[in-house]
Design a protein around this motif. Structure first.
Motif, mmCIF file in Angstrom:
data_model
loop_
_atom_site.group_PDB
_atom_site.id
_atom_site.type_symbol
_atom_site.label_atom_id
_atom_site.label_comp_id
_atom_site.label_asym_id
_atom_site.label_seq_id
_atom_site.Cartn_x
_atom_site.Cartn_y
_atom_site.Cartn_z
ATOM 1 N N SER A 1 4.892 4.724 0.807
ATOM 2 C CA SER A 1 3.666 4.831 1.572
ATOM 3 C C SER A 1 2.447 4.599 0.788
ATOM 4 N N ALA A 2 2.237 5.427 -0.306
ATOM 5 C CA ALA A 2 1.043 5.156 -1.206
ATOM 6 C C ALA A 2 1.176 3.854 -1.982
ATOM 7 N N GLU A 3 2.482 3.373 -2.338
ATOM 8 C CA GLU A 3 2.487 2.029 -2.812
ATOM 9 C C GLU A 3 1.975 0.991 -1.833
ATOM 10 N N ALA A 4 2.491 1.194 -0.506
ATOM 11 C CA ALA A 4 1.895 0.188 0.211
ATOM 12 C C ALA A 4 0.523 0.247 0.712
ATOM 13 N N VAL A 5 -0.073 1.502 0.603
ATOM 14 C CA VAL A 5 -1.792 1.393 0.521
ATOM 15 C C VAL A 5 -2.314 0.699 -0.589
ATOM 16 N N LEU A 6 -1.716 0.871 -1.811
ATOM 17 C CA LEU A 6 -2.227 0.158 -2.944
ATOM 18 C C LEU A 6 -2.203 -1.273 -3.086
#
Length: 218
Positions: free
Chosen positions: A206-211
């Motif tokens: 999820s964090a990677e998708a936001v970045l």
């Protein structure tokens, strides 16, 4: 008609008493078990088949002290209409004198074709009878126990969320001990997700998708 009493053995540590045994003896459950055998060929996500699940649901009800003819008979066939294409409902109605009432209860816990699962469960919360709510809780306890044999983490997470959102409100209304068991089952299943690294992987993804989204916007 007087109000139906749903007595529960809160302690749940004692043996079945003679009165309850005699009630069970007089129920003639075998014809309903015979109808349930139509589910033997229906596999379950966690293994086994739907016939075994019917019997398991009935045993959970008895474990919680429910010795109610209509409730136990319905528990034995609660999935036949939903899971057996073209099942003749008259087979239920004509089993015995309880058939019509059993059929009515089975319909209450049957998801209609094309109906959203959320609408189906919300309908039980809002309009379900006492028996339907008790049966749904026993059904979900059986399913949550079987969830321990499921290895698909996405499915486990969705099922736990569904249980918390829709089934716990039913359980706390009709049977606090069932409510407590369901909470314990949710906790153990979610612990499995944490221990397996699924939750951490999901957070990282999820964090990677936001970045990635932020990088694309820039």
């Amino acid at each position: 008609m007087g109000k139906i009493k749903y007595e529960m053995h809160v302690d749940r540590s004692g043996k079945m008493d003679n009165e309850a045994m005699l009630q069970l003896k007089s129920m003639f459950l075998a014809p309903y078990m015979q109808l349930a055998t139509a589910l033997i060929g229906k596999a379950r996500h966690a293994g086994g088949n739907m016939f075994r699940h019917q019997l398991d649901t009935m045993s959970i009800l008895i474990d919680y002290g429910y010795i109610d003819t209509i409730l136990l008979k319905a528990s034995l066939i609660h999935d036949v209409i939903e899971d057996v294409p073209g099942f003749d409902h008259n087979l239920i109605i004509n089993v015995d004198e309880d058939g019509p009432e059993v059929y009515k209860l089975v319909l209450e816990v049957t998801k209609r074709e094309g109906q959203l699962k959320s609408d189906y469960l919300r309908g039980i919360i809002q309009n379900g009878s006492q028996r339907a709510k008790i049966l749904k809780c026993a059904d979900r306890i059986s399913n949550m126990i079987s969830l321990g044999f499921v290895t698909n983490p996405d499915f486990i997470e969705r099922y736990c969320d569904e249980t918390e959102y829709f089934i716990l409100p039913i359980a706390i209304e009709v049977d606090y001990n069932m409510y407590q068991e369901l909470i314990d089952l949710i906790i153990t299943r979610r612990k499995y997700l944490e221990d397996s690294g699924y939750i951490e992987r999901k957070k990282r993804k999820s964090a990677e998708a936001v970045l990635q989204k932020k990088s694309t916007a820039e």
